[in-house]
Design a protein around this motif. Structure first.
Motif, PDB file in Angstrom:
ATOM      1  N   ASN C  23       0.834  -1.191   0.000  1.00  0.00           N
ATOM      2  CA  ASN C  23       0.000   0.000   0.000  1.00  0.00           C
ATOM      3  C   ASN C  23       0.880   1.255   0.000  1.00  0.00           C
ATOM      4  OD1 ASN C  23      -1.607   2.181   0.975  1.00  0.00           O
ATOM      5  ND2 ASN C  23      -3.121   0.673   1.556  1.00  0.00           N
ATOM      6  N   ILE C  24       0.562   2.201  -0.884  1.00  0.00           N
ATOM      7  CA  ILE C  24       1.378   3.403  -1.031  1.00  0.00           C
ATOM      8  C   ILE C  24       1.471   4.172   0.282  1.00  0.00           C
ATOM      9  CG2 ILE C  24       1.345   5.688  -2.056  1.00  0.00           C
ATOM     10  CD1 ILE C  24       0.646   4.547  -4.619  1.00  0.00           C
ATOM     11  N   ILE C  25       0.346   4.296   0.980  1.00  0.00           N
ATOM     12  CA  ILE C  25       0.341   5.071   2.217  1.00  0.00           C
ATOM     13  C   ILE C  25       1.248   4.417   3.250  1.00  0.00           C
ATOM     14  CG2 ILE C  25      -1.123   5.950   4.060  1.00  0.00           C
ATOM     15  CD1 ILE C  25      -1.602   7.301   1.444  1.00  0.00           C
ATOM     16  N   LYS C  26       1.240   3.060   3.283  1.00  0.00           N
ATOM     17  CA  LYS C  26       2.104   2.373   4.239  1.00  0.00           C
ATOM     18  C   LYS C  26       3.566   2.594   3.885  1.00  0.00           C
ATOM     19  CE  LYS C  26      -1.125  -1.096   5.742  1.00  0.00           C
ATOM     20  NZ  LYS C  26      -1.588  -2.467   5.579  1.00  0.00           N
ATOM     21  N   ILE C  27       3.880   2.669   2.602  1.00  0.00           N
ATOM     22  CA  ILE C  27       5.268   2.951   2.196  1.00  0.00           C
ATOM     23  C   ILE C  27       5.685   4.321   2.709  1.00  0.00           C
ATOM     24  CG2 ILE C  27       6.748   3.399   0.226  1.00  0.00           C
ATOM     25  CD1 ILE C  27       5.253   1.282  -1.279  1.00  0.00           C
ATOM     26  N   ILE C  28       4.772   5.292   2.573  1.00  0.00           N
ATOM     27  CA  ILE C  28       5.109   6.646   3.033  1.00  0.00           C
ATOM     28  C   ILE C  28       5.316   6.646   4.539  1.00  0.00           C
ATOM     29  CG2 ILE C  28       4.275   9.013   3.187  1.00  0.00           C
ATOM     30  CD1 ILE C  28       2.789   8.540   0.587  1.00  0.00           C
ATOM     31  N   ASP C 103      -2.807   0.184  -4.265  1.00  0.00           N
ATOM     32  CA  ASP C 103      -2.005  -1.032  -4.321  1.00  0.00           C
ATOM     33  C   ASP C 103      -0.939  -0.889  -5.405  1.00  0.00           C
ATOM     34  OD1 ASP C 103      -0.985  -3.523  -4.419  1.00  0.00           O
ATOM     35  OD2 ASP C 103      -2.915  -4.557  -4.428  1.00  0.00           O
ATOM     36  N   ILE C 104       0.364  -0.975  -5.004  1.00  0.00           N
ATOM     37  CA  ILE C 104       1.387  -0.720  -6.020  1.00  0.00           C
ATOM     38  C   ILE C 104       1.469  -1.823  -7.062  1.00  0.00           C
ATOM     39  CG2 ILE C 104       2.989   0.858  -4.879  1.00  0.00           C
ATOM     40  CD1 ILE C 104       4.565  -1.589  -4.024  1.00  0.00           C
ATOM     41  N   THR C 105       1.028  -3.025  -6.748  1.00  0.00           N
ATOM     42  CA  THR C 105       1.121  -4.068  -7.767  1.00  0.00           C
ATOM     43  C   THR C 105       0.123  -3.828  -8.889  1.00  0.00           C
ATOM     44  OG1 THR C 105      -0.363  -5.390  -6.424  1.00  0.00           O
ATOM     45  CG2 THR C 105       1.977  -5.871  -6.246  1.00  0.00           C
ATOM     46  N   ARG C 106      -0.921  -3.059  -8.610  1.00  0.00           N
ATOM     47  CA  ARG C 106      -1.892  -2.769  -9.675  1.00  0.00           C
ATOM     48  C   ARG C 106      -1.603  -1.444 -10.375  1.00  0.00           C
ATOM     49  NH1 ARG C 106      -7.246  -3.552  -6.512  1.00  0.00           N
ATOM     50  NH2 ARG C 106      -8.210  -2.731  -8.385  1.00  0.00           N
ATOM     51  N   ILE C 107      -0.632  -0.699  -9.857  1.00  0.00           N
ATOM     52  CA  ILE C 107      -0.274   0.562 -10.491  1.00  0.00           C
ATOM     53  C   ILE C 107       0.873   0.360 -11.459  1.00  0.00           C
ATOM     54  CG2 ILE C 107       0.686   2.838  -9.971  1.00  0.00           C
ATOM     55  CD1 ILE C 107      -0.794   2.579  -7.289  1.00  0.00           C
ATOM     56  N   ASN C 108       1.669  -0.677 -11.195  1.00  0.00           N
ATOM     57  CA  ASN C 108       2.934  -0.870 -11.893  1.00  0.00           C
ATOM     58  C   ASN C 108       2.744  -1.052 -13.402  1.00  0.00           C
ATOM     59  OD1 ASN C 108       5.557  -1.297 -12.337  1.00  0.00           O
ATOM     60  ND2 ASN C 108       5.712  -3.186 -11.174  1.00  0.00           N
ATOM     61  N   GLU C 109       3.020  -0.008 -14.153  1.00  0.00           N
ATOM     62  CA  GLU C 109       2.933  -0.118 -15.611  1.00  0.00           C
ATOM     63  C   GLU C 109       4.296   0.001 -16.268  1.00  0.00           C
ATOM     64  OE1 GLU C 109       0.178   2.861 -16.676  1.00  0.00           O
ATOM     65  OE2 GLU C 109      -1.556   1.693 -16.044  1.00  0.00           O
TER      66      GLU C 109
END
Lengths: 502, 152, 112
Positions: C23-28, C103-109
């Motif tokens: 999760n992006i927010i958790k990364i931050i 979700d970064i796995t669904r953003i990864n392009e």
């Protein structure tokens, strides 16, 4: 006290002042950001030429901010290496600011662009000019934060994703730099770089130095995109607007990464031969892996981004050799790379501006419609591939000769191989984009506006002249001084401290 | 982010009343921290943050319209740039004494409110920059329109 | 010594969060945690046994203060952290606007 020293803080002040004035007035007056951006960077470029002249007269200029004498106060130092970097940064920044006048018309809020751009220039000048290690971290963060925002400037899907990736990795890299600074402060109880070098010269070496070296290698290596830490670069550089790609590839990774790495390893900690071996290994690795990844790319800017990794490998290999000739070659390649890589990114921007695509397979025959772009691109491609009369050839030759002289035949072999691969991949670019049959869709493509042409032509001229300049007196004033500072090693401390006494 | 119209009007009467009573005190406290920055802990950054928090407090309790009427976006960004420019020009004025960032005003007696030369003025400039900047960040994140996706 | 190790633990926790969470927010949040661990470490390095806070006042003599420089320096580092965090959150919100997910796995392009 000599009056000339008052020039030193201006490099940061002019850029910061320009940024804030643009943010204050740029919204209201339409042409103001353009004029202010070009004017500020032009003044900075003039000042950096003046700095070269002053360094030739006085050798080292040390400025104590607020009349607090270092090591208590913050010091700003201009020596040969600094003035060399200042010229590189500000020359490229000026030409890119001129280019952006036309290019940035596609985007809505130009004043935001110029504010961030000038902040980034201020950060880079600050990193180069400062003599205080925490101050270096602060300026590094100013430049980095501005560049994260500039990568996300388009606010489309890919830009945002690349910017997020770049920002997360960049922040973690900065954290490692900060931990390294904490350890150094704990060990030497000073933040001034010259003072720190004095302490290192007196104390026996400890394992802490090794730990700090590893931390700095991670932090600055990430900023410089050396191979194990390069993952952000191929996303971030193509996603930014073309002038910013040129700025990131041309000078940001050098002033934040390579400059800081060299300054700390050579002049503050003192180069250990193990460390030199690691630098050379990482350089060779980046050189080879970068070029192998580049050759299969079809996105113009992505291909160029992978080549940046490869060319930074050459610079690190040259500087990591540690011999005077190797350092000279590395620094000369650093200057050359910032010229021809900026030019190539500006070319890709011009192609994108005219045709709307970055995919090499969709281009073809553009030399009929865009003669200036095609011509300058040819010159830059030959420079980067190392074809004899151009500047890239001389610097690569010096690096390879230095590697052979020092007895590293393996490294020299990989350098030659990477150069051949570079030539191959740029033949592909030239063939697919500019030569061949003109595609029907591209029939009504027009050449780009004047300001874009102007800066591309000037950069191409420097590419051609760079090879010639190397044998002239400019070499003495420009390059020898810079490499002298690095090969001087820990004598940096005594030079800075004695310049303070005057 | 989720609730729409209720958020516009702000929170309940209790919160609004307490806010009305305390927001002035918070602002005053911020100004106190800022103006005594050179003789006690605190200073421009801490004072600026507290000043910004007083406006953010207002926005949370009363909704964004009321807070933005007190401190519009244009004014915020003007103050932010002005803070930076004041800071830089005071630093440049140090050149009159020969050095960048020179403390060129008489330093006075220690532990007095009017002492320490340029440092209180720099604190004021920093607090302008920080207060306006923090409020602007908050406003920008609140006003960012995610649905439908569009640029401002 | 144990307090430095706790600092290291906090830092590693933050880095783990950056590396493992999707999760992006958790990364931050992970970045913020490790940043504060570094700041805490800098303050702890400057501590002196039995030292008092480095504040001048007219009535007490300068005796056994802790080192004041890291405290000033850490304040700068906190400000930098604020700027970085604000920028990261703004980018995260924009990403949410485009992709409707954190979700970064669904953003990864991009495949860098």
């Amino acid at each position: 006290m000599i009056q000339a020293v008052n020039i030193v803080p201006l490099f940061v002040v002019v850029a910061l002042g320009g940024a804030f004035i643009v943010s204050l007035l740029g919204k209201r007056i339409k042409a103001f950001p353009d004029i202010m951006g070009s004017l500020t960077t032009f003044v900075l470029f003039g000042l950096s030429l003046l700095a070269i002249r002053l360094v030739n007269v006085y050798d080292v200029l040390v400025y104590s901010v607020g009349a607090w004498k270092p090591p208590i106060g913050i010091a700003m130092v201009i020596d040969g290496f600094t003035s060399f970097m200042l010229v590189t940064v500000n020359l490229v920044a000026f030409l890119i600011a001129v280019y952006s006048i036309s290019y940035m018309r596609q985007f809505t809020s130009k004043w935001k662009f110029y504010t961030l751009f000038l902040l980034m220039v201020a950060g880079m000048n600050g990193v180069v000019i400062t003599g205080d290690i925490f101050n270096l971290f602060v300026f590094l963060e100013i430049a980095s934060v501005a560049s994260y925002a500039l990568v996300a400037f388009g606010t489309e899907r890919h830009e945002l994703e690349a910017a997020f990736k770049y920002a997360v990795m960049g922040t973690v890299g900065s954290l490692f730099v900060l931990i390294g600074i904490v350890f150094l402060y704990g060990y030497t109880s000073t933040l001034n770089m010259a003072d720190m070098a004095m302490v290192f010269a007196q104390k026996p070496t400890s394992n802490l130095v090794l730990l700090v070296s590893v931390l700095f290698l991670m932090g600055f290596g990430l900023k410089a995109a050396l191979v194990p830490f390069h993952a952000w670069l191929p996303d971030a550089h193509p996603s930014a607007p073309a002038p910013i790609s040129a700025m990131l590839s041309g000078v940001l990774i050098k002033s934040l990464g390579v400059y800081a790495l060299c300054r700390i390893f050579y002049n503050v900690i003192g180069l250990h031969h193990n460390l030199s071996g690691i630098l050379m290994f990482l350089g060779t690795l980046s050189m080879v892996i970068g070029v192998f990844l580049a050759i299969g790319q079809w996105d113009f800017k992505r291909l160029l981004a992978y080549h940046s990794i490869s060319q930074i490998g050459y610079v690190i290999l040259g500087i990591g050799l540690g011999t005077p000739l190797g350092i000279l070659g590395g620094l000369f390649h650093l200057f050359n790379h910032s010229i021809f890589k900026s030019l190539l990114f500006l070319n890709s921007g011009a192609v994108e501006y005219a045709t709307g695509t970055r995919d090499l397979q969709k281009m073809g025959g553009l030399k009929e419609r865009m003669p200036v772009t095609a011509g300058t691109n040819l010159i830059a491609s030959m420079s980067i591939a190392g074809i004899p009369p151009f500047n890239g050839f001389w610097s690569k030759l010096i690096i390879i000769v230095a590697a052979v002289q020092a007895g590293f035949y393996g490294h020299a072999f990989w350098a030659v191989l990477a150069s051949i691969m570079t030539l191959a991949s740029f033949m592909k670019v030239t063939k697919y984009a500019f030569f061949g049959r003109l595609k029907d869709k591209l029939n009504n493509v027009k050449e780009v506006p004047f300001s874009m042409k102007l800066s591309m032509i000037v950069l191409a001229c420097i590419c051609v002249a760079g090879g010639v300049l190397f044998f002239s007196a400019i070499n003495q004033a420009f390059l020898q001084k810079a490499s002298g500072v690095l090969s001087g090693g820990l004598s940096y401390a005594s030079e800075v401290l004695s310049a303070l006494q005057q | 982010m989720g609730s729409k119209s209720k958020n516009e009007q702000g929170m309940t009467l209790i919160v609004k009343t307490i806010t009305r009573l305390t927001v002035g005190l918070i602002l005053l406290y911020g100004i106190y921290i800022l103006s005594h920055g050179h003789v006690s802990p605190g200073g421009g950054f801490a004072g600026g943050v507290i000043i910004a928090l007083s406006f953010i407090h207002l926005m949370l309790a009363y909704g964004k319209e009321v807070a933005l009427k007190r401190l519009p976006k244009g004014v915020t960004s003007f103050f932010e740039s002005m803070g930076a420019i004041i800071f830089l020009s005071i630093a440049l004025l140090g050149f009159t004494g020969g050095y960048f960032f020179l403390n060129f005003i008489s330093k006075g007696e220690p532990f007095r409110l009017f002492s320490a030369g340029i440092i209180p003025i720099l604190n004021i400039a920093i607090s302008l920059k920080v207060g306006a900047g923090l409020f602007a960040i908050f406003v920008a994140l609140v006003l960012l329109k995610l649905f439908p996706p569009e640029d401002d | 010594m144990i307090i430095y190790l706790l600092c290291l633990l906090l830092f590693s926790l933050g880095i783990y969060c950056v590396l493992r969470k999707r999760n992006i927010i958790k990364i931050i949040v992970g970045i913020i945690i490790s940043e504060y661990a570094v700041n805490l470490f800098f303050i702890l390095v400057a501590y002196r046994k039995g030292g008092r806070s480095p504040i001048f006042s007219p009535d007490s003599a300068i005796l056994n203060m802790v080192d004041a420089l890291p405290q000033a320096v850490v304040l700068t580092s906190i400000v930098i952290g604020l700027a970085t965090t604000a920028l990261l959150i703004a980018i995260a919100m924009r990403i949410y606007g485009k992709h409707r997910t954190f979700d970064i796995t669904r953003i990864n392009e991009l495949n860098g």
